[in-house]
Structure formats: structure tokens, C-alpha cells
Design a protein around this motif. Structure first.
Motif, mmCIF file in Angstrom:
data_model
loop_
_atom_site.group_PDB
_atom_site.id
_atom_site.type_symbol
_atom_site.label_atom_id
_atom_site.label_comp_id
_atom_site.label_asym_id
_atom_site.label_seq_id
_atom_site.Cartn_x
_atom_site.Cartn_y
_atom_site.Cartn_z
ATOM 1 N N ILE A 9 1.626 60.499 -44.881
ATOM 2 C CA ILE A 9 1.600 60.355 -45.999
ATOM 3 C C ILE A 9 1.685 58.610 -46.446
ATOM 4 N N ALA A 10 2.600 58.306 -45.757
ATOM 5 C CA ALA A 10 3.016 56.689 -45.986
ATOM 6 C C ALA A 10 1.684 55.990 -45.450
ATOM 7 N N LYS A 11 0.866 56.289 -44.553
ATOM 8 C CA LYS A 11 -0.376 55.579 -44.163
ATOM 9 C C LYS A 11 -1.531 55.917 -45.106
ATOM 10 N N GLU A 12 -1.366 57.142 -45.585
ATOM 11 C CA GLU A 12 -2.306 57.546 -46.651
ATOM 12 C C GLU A 12 -2.227 56.410 -47.760
ATOM 13 N N ILE A 13 -0.917 56.351 -48.314
ATOM 14 C CA ILE A 13 -0.873 55.519 -49.712
ATOM 15 C C ILE A 13 -1.004 54.395 -49.243
ATOM 16 N N MET A 14 -1.069 53.439 -48.090
ATOM 17 C CA MET A 14 -1.392 52.254 -47.711
ATOM 18 C C MET A 14 -2.860 52.033 -47.680
ATOM 19 N N TRP A 15 -3.494 53.184 -46.995
ATOM 20 C CA TRP A 15 -5.142 53.053 -46.922
ATOM 21 C C TRP A 15 -5.668 53.290 -48.523
ATOM 22 N N GLN A 16 -5.068 54.026 -49.239
ATOM 23 C CA GLN A 16 -5.596 54.412 -50.488
ATOM 24 C C GLN A 16 -5.461 52.850 -51.448
ATOM 25 N N VAL A 17 -4.435 52.234 -51.314
ATOM 26 C CA VAL A 17 -4.040 51.285 -52.112
ATOM 27 C C VAL A 17 -5.320 49.947 -51.681
#
Lengths: 427, 220
Positions: B101-109
Motif C-alpha cells: 500500500i505504501a508503494k502504491e501511494i508513492m506511485w500514484q502521487v
């Protein structure tokens, strides 16, 4: 606020590094051990046995993660859970972004099985786990029978011995450029014959498992003046040859044979510690008599299976791994080159055969275990075999639906009067 | 156990054919313990993905045809194309990174910020992406990351590296101010200040974890 639990991590050993880079849904790099009992497996007791076993194999608690430069194992507190068999044979275990354990334990009727992602362990290493699991299972299940006299487990090593990276311990490098040159020259060999066939639905593996008397096959091998492994290897080659299309008969049949390095270098590791040798035979222009194939295979084994050859071979790979250029290349770039090397390797290979050898269990368990089998996830036909007491189980693993090679192989054995029991996963 | 008289082998399990020669076996015995379970096929290919892919291609072709038929109208083709590219990029990332999830947020941003610049640029550069969107999204991402990590009880080692990254990402708007790329300055200023405070908090409270994580992830 934060659980200050220390997460331990471990580097991958030399051989393990190949598997995460090259695994795919077609080629899962997973293998399976199965132990067939005489009675139906009790799931709760198997879970109990697994809970004890996992404590003795801490590395099996690991998940595989991607760093910037290398993959690494990270300790986790995921509890392995026993399941009823519900996946195709050797289905994918490692998924890039998922944090899951790299093995699974399951049962079906009378069979206990484990499937292991090859980065975690090689056959011999996983066999130690299997051995411990089955022993604990039987011991718990029949505690009344064994009351007081606990059978001595044959796998006995300290945790640090089991976690050891034996490649690091035994091999040093040399000259990088020389190593690259040597590897290149090896790969210049003539392209090996490739078996073609119709893939199974969903890239499943078709397994044909033949169980027979080890003594009978050994006698047959001895009558040809050779060993069991060489006999089966030659028979496999011979069976492949019998079904080669005329147009491709100029190609050599090359079998990849994994070699357990523990027989050359003392090690109790449950991690990877193996190498491979290639055994080839060019049928064109040579005699296709079975006995001549045996003699040629026997000579190749003698030449390749020496400590010096192993050191020479492995030092090259260690060198490639340890040189500074490789080390600082980001992981995706490394993965890319490993995949290229892997496909070159595949080009030079027709099929593979691995003999896990004799599985020793405490004699007290004799009445409870019927047989052991081993299977591999494959992209080309492969034989994997092991022996328990007098039961030699030869499993033919193939991504193809055709069974001609298998038929020729087993028919040869039955023609010599050997009784064979066949079972298959996709009837 | 069944017997194939052609192959001269015994056959275990309940099959009605010989696995080797595929000949039909004489009457199968029924009460044999199965050795392998019958595993039904799993349909991995989702119908929804196929429908979405089909609609996307149809829309691109249709909008291209429209722009050729009525050249005077707004450039629908570019809009549709860019819209679909943005949608698919985000979607693919959502699916591929869903286990982290943390990686997901970073990528989406990152992807939303980049796409916003492209959108802003193709629609006449009114500078809303740099002036408002990127600062706002950076600050919200920091909050979201922290709240998600706490709510999902992630272990510190799983998200500390991304806290650091998102904090550093929030510092980027300082360039907008220094190089005078923006007229409306207050969102950027707030964003940089918030990020600096956030970063210092991460360093002070999770400094050791960061060092351990970096050592682990960057070992050569």
C-alpha cells in the motif's frame, strides 16, 4: 506505539539469485515433494507437525523482497497453514509485490506434500524439511505406538549450519574476463534438440509417476554394467531419440543434470547448494544402440562429475556475481541479463533429469510410509526421481500433453520384466 | 488396481484411460482412493478488463474519425487519448502494486503529478498543476500515508522508506518558488514547510529504522 521487533534479513546465495529473475507463470521454478502414507492424512496433526518443523527451519519463515541492487530474504512472522491440495502441480509461489512464504504444505487423501520456490532451497535442502515434517507427523499421530522411544531424526544440524551460504564458504573468484570468455565458449555449442508438443491448458504440468522396485531396476542397470542414475539418464535420452522427427536428428540430445554439491563439499545447509552438468549425445553418425548410449553417458558423467570440474564451473559464476560492475547494477538490469543467460541456457538443453537419491527415514516408520515422490515445475520434459526403501518413483513432468516419450521409457522397463504402477494428475 | 494389457502397467487412481497409450481400460473399479485432486481451471482473464480495453480502443478510433470528419470542432482526439492513457496508467499501477500500500501511494502521487503537468500543458498551460495540484497532492499524500500505515498496522520497516520518499517529494515545490515558475506562491510554501517538518519528524523518530532499511535495500 511501534513494535520494535527486529527484522532480520539475509542475502541470497549464488544459485538462488537466478530464480526470482527467471520465474514466470509458465516456468514457476517450484518443486514438490510428496510422501504417500498407508492411511488418510489428518490435517490437524499435520498442522501441529508443521508448527514444530518451522521452528527448526527459520529460513522457511522468510519472504523474498526486492532491494535496489539485489533480492533478499526478510524474516516474517507469517504462520504457515496446512491446506487441502487445491492448486495445479507446482503452481507459482513467488509474486513480485506480495509478501508471502516461499513454500506451501498441503495434503490430499494419503499424501502429504510440500512445494518450495527454488530460491529458498534446493531438492536436498527441502528434503530435510520434508523429512522433519513427516517424522513429526508420524510421531504425533502414533504417539501411543512410539510412547517412550522417540525415533532418532536423521536430519541433525544446528540452525546456523542449516542457514549457511555454502557457495560463499567454498568458492573464490579469479579473473572476470577469462570467466566471461569461458562461459561464452561453452554456449557456442550446437543448438540442442527441443521437444515440441501441445501445451496443457493454463500451462499446467502433466505428471506421469511410475513407481517400481528399486532393486529390479538396479539389477537391470548392473546387467548393463552401470549405475541407476546413468541407466535412467541413458534410457531417457534413448526414449527422446526414438521420437525425434527425421529432420531434427542432426541435433544433439542434451540433458541437464543438477548435482548436489554436498557430496563434494561438506555442508548441512538447507539452502541452495547445487550445480548442473550437461550430458549430451549426438545420435547422428553414431550408434543408436542403447548400450552405446549408456557408455557415452557414463563417460560424460565420469568427466564432469569431479571436484575440480565443479570448482572450475562454480568459480565462474561466483566471479560474475561478485565483481563490482555486477554489484552496482540496479536489480532490473541484472534481472534482464540473467533472463538472457537463462534463455541461452535453455537453447542448449533438450530436457533435464534429477535424481534425489535414497531417502532415509527411521526404520520405525517403515510400516506407515508407502513411497516418496518428487516433481518439478518445468518448461520442457523432465524426469525427477527418488527412492525410499525398495520403491523407486520416477516422475515424468511435462508441459505437453503428448506421452510418447513416457510410453517408450516405461515400456522399455516393463519389457525387462519390471512391474510398474503408473499414476497421473491429468487423466 | 487397473491394468493396461497393451503397456503392461498397473494404473492407480480412477482414470478410464491408460495414461501412456490412451487406450480405454476395461471396467474401472470405483472405490479407489484418488491420488490427485481434480482441479478446475481458474479463469484468470477478467471479462471486465477485456470490456474496458475494447471500449478504450473503440473510443480512440471514434474520436479520431470525428476529428477527421469535423476538423473545426474541439480536438476531441487528444482529449480522449490522453484521458485513456491516464486512466490505464493509474489502473495498471493500482493493480500491480496492490500488495504494497505504501508503494502504491508513492506511485500514484508520482504518476498523478506527472500527468497533471501533461494535462496542464496540452490544455494551454494555465499553470494549475504546479501552483495548486502538486503541492496539495504532496501534503495530502503525507497525511494519507501516515494514516493508512497506522490504520492498517503496517510494521515500521514496511513504510518508513516511503515516508522518507514522500517527504522528499514534498520538498520539490521549493524549485517552483526559486525558479519563479509559479505566480500563486502560498500552496508551494505551505507544502515545502509541511514537508520539512514531516521529514524532520521522520528522521528524529524513525532514524534508526531508516538506516536499517537503507542498509537492507541498498546492499551491494
Amino acid at each position: 506505539m511501534n513494535q520494535k521487533k527486529k527484522v532480520e534479513w539475509t542475502k541470497l546465495d549464488n544459485a538462488s539469485k537466478i530464480f526470482p529473475a527467471t520465474c514466470s507463470y509458465k516456468d514457476t521454478k517450484v518443486f514438490r515433494f510428496t510422501c504417500e502414507l498407508h492411511e488418510t492424512v489428518d490435517a490437524d496433526i499435520l498442522q501441529e507437525a508443521l508448527d514444530v518443523t518451522i521452528e527448526k527451519f527459520p529460513l522457511y519463515r522468510s519472504v523474498l523482497r526486492r532491494g535496489i541492487f539485489w533480492y533478499y530474504f526478510e524474516s516474517s512472522d507469517i504462520k504457515p497453514v496446512v491446506e487441502i491440495e487445491s492448486n495445479p502441480i507446482c503452481a507459482s509461489i513467488y509474486f513480485k509485490e506480495k509478501k508471502n512464504l516461499l513454500f506451501r504444505v498441503f495434503y490430499y487423501n494419503r499424501r502429504i506434500s510440500i512445494e518450495v520456490f527454488h530460491a529458498l532451497s534446493d531438492g536436498k535442502g527441502a528434503l530435510g524439511f520434508m523429512h522433519t515434517l513427516v517424522s513429526h507427523y508420524l510421531f504425533l499421530k502414533y504417539r501411543d505406538v512410539f510412547a517412550g522411544k522417540i525415533p532418532q531424526l536423521t536430519v541433525n544440524a544446528s540452525i546456523s549450519e542449516k542457514k549457511e551460504d555454502s557457495f560463499e564458504k567454498y568458492f573464490a573468484g579469479g579473473n572476470v574476463f577469462k570467466a566471461i570468455k569461458e562461459i561464452k565458449s561453452i554456449n557456442k555449442n550446437k543448438k540442442a534438440y527441443h521437444i515440441k508438443g501441445t501445451r496443457m491448458e493454463e500451462n499446467r504440468i502433466k505428471v506421469i509417476e511410475g513407481s517400481m522396485s528399486a532393486k529390479a531396476v538396479l539389477e537391470e542397470a548392473h546387467s548393463c554394467n552401470t549405475t541407476l542414475t546413468i541407466f535412467i539418464t541413458a534410457l531417457f535420452m534413448y526414449s527422446i531419440y526414438k521420437h525425434m522427427p527425421a529432420l531434427k536428428k542432426d541435433r544433439p540430445v542434451v540433458l541437464l543434470v543438477p548435482v548436489n554439491l554436498r557430496q563434494f563439499f561438506k555442508s548441512e545447509t538447507t539452502r541452495n547448494f547445487f550445480s548442473t552438468i550437461s550430458i549430451g549425445y549426438e545420435f547422428e553418425g553414431k550408434s543408436a544402440d542403447f548400450i552405446d548410449v549408456i557408455n557415452s553417458v557414463s563417460a560424460s558423467f565420469k568427466k564432469e562429475l569431479t571436484e575440480e570440474q565443479m570448482i572450475k564451473h562454480l568459480s565462474r559464476y561466483i566471479l560474475l556475481e561478485k565483481n563490482p560492475f555486477t554489484r552496482v547494477a540496479p536489480l532490473p538490469i541484472k534481472d534482464f541479463f540473467i533472463r538472457i543467460a537463462n534463455s541461452v541456457n535453455n537453447r542448449n538443453t533438450t530436457a533435464a533429469i534429477s535424481n534425489l537419491g535414497r531417502i532415509e527415514m527411521p526404520v520405525e516408520f517403515d510400516d506407515y510410509i508407502r513411497q516418496f515422490s518428487v516433481f518439478t515445475g518445468v518448461i520442457r520434459p523432465q524426469i525427477s526421481m527418488c527412492t525410499y526403501k525398495d520403491r523407486l518413483v520416477v516422475s515424468f513432468n511435462s508441459p505437453f500433453g503428448e506421452t510418447d516419450i513416457q510410453r517408450t521409457f516405461f515400456n522399455y522397463l516393463t519389457s525387462k520384466g519390471i512391474e510398474i504402477e503408473i499414476s497421473t494428475n491429468l487423466p | 488396481m487397473q491394468y493396461c494389457s497393451y503397456c503392461k502397467i498397473h494404473i492407480r487412481g480412477n482414470g478410464d484411460k491408460c495414461p501412456l497409450c490412451l487406450n480405454i481400460l476395461p471396467d474401472g473399479t470405483s472405490n479407489i482412493v484418488e491420488i490427485y485432486p481434480d482441479i478446475p481451471p481458474s479463469y484468470e482473464q477478467h471479462m471486465a478488463t477485456r470490456i474496458a480495453a475494447f471500449i478504450s480502443i473503440a473510443a480512440i478510433v471514434a474520436s479520431f474519425a470525428m476529428s477527421k470528419l469535423f476538423p473545426a470542432l474541439t480536438d476531441w482526439f487528444s482529449f480522449v487519448l490522453l484521458g485513456l492513457v491516464s486512466m490505464w496508467l493509474s489502473l495498471i499501477l493500482v493493480v500491480r502494486k496492490r500488495h504494497n500500500i505504501a508503494k502504491e501511494i508513492m506511485w500514484q502521487v508520482t504518476i498523478i503529478s506527472l500527468l497533471s503537468i501533461v494535462w496542464d500543458w496540452t490544455t494551454g498551460w494555465r499553470n494549475w498543476s504546479l501552483e495548486y495540484l502538486i503541492p496539495i497532492i504532496s501534503v495530502s499524500a503525507m497525511l494519507v500515508m501516515y494514516i493508512t500505515a497506522k490504520a492498517m498496522k503496517l510494521s515500521i520497516s514496511d513504510y518508513v522508506a516511503y515516508l522518507l520518499l514522500i517527504g522528499l517529494f514534498g520538498i520539490i515545490p521549493i524549485l517552483f518558488i526559486l525558479f519563479d515558475w509559479v505566480d500563486v506562491k502560498y500552496p508551494s510554501i505551505i507544502c515545502v514547510a509541511a514537508s520539512a517538518i514531516f521529514l524532520s519528524a521522520v528522521m528524529i523518530f524513525h532514524g534508526e529504522s531508516i538506516i536499517i532499511e537503507l542498509k537492507k535495500r541498498m546492499h551491494v
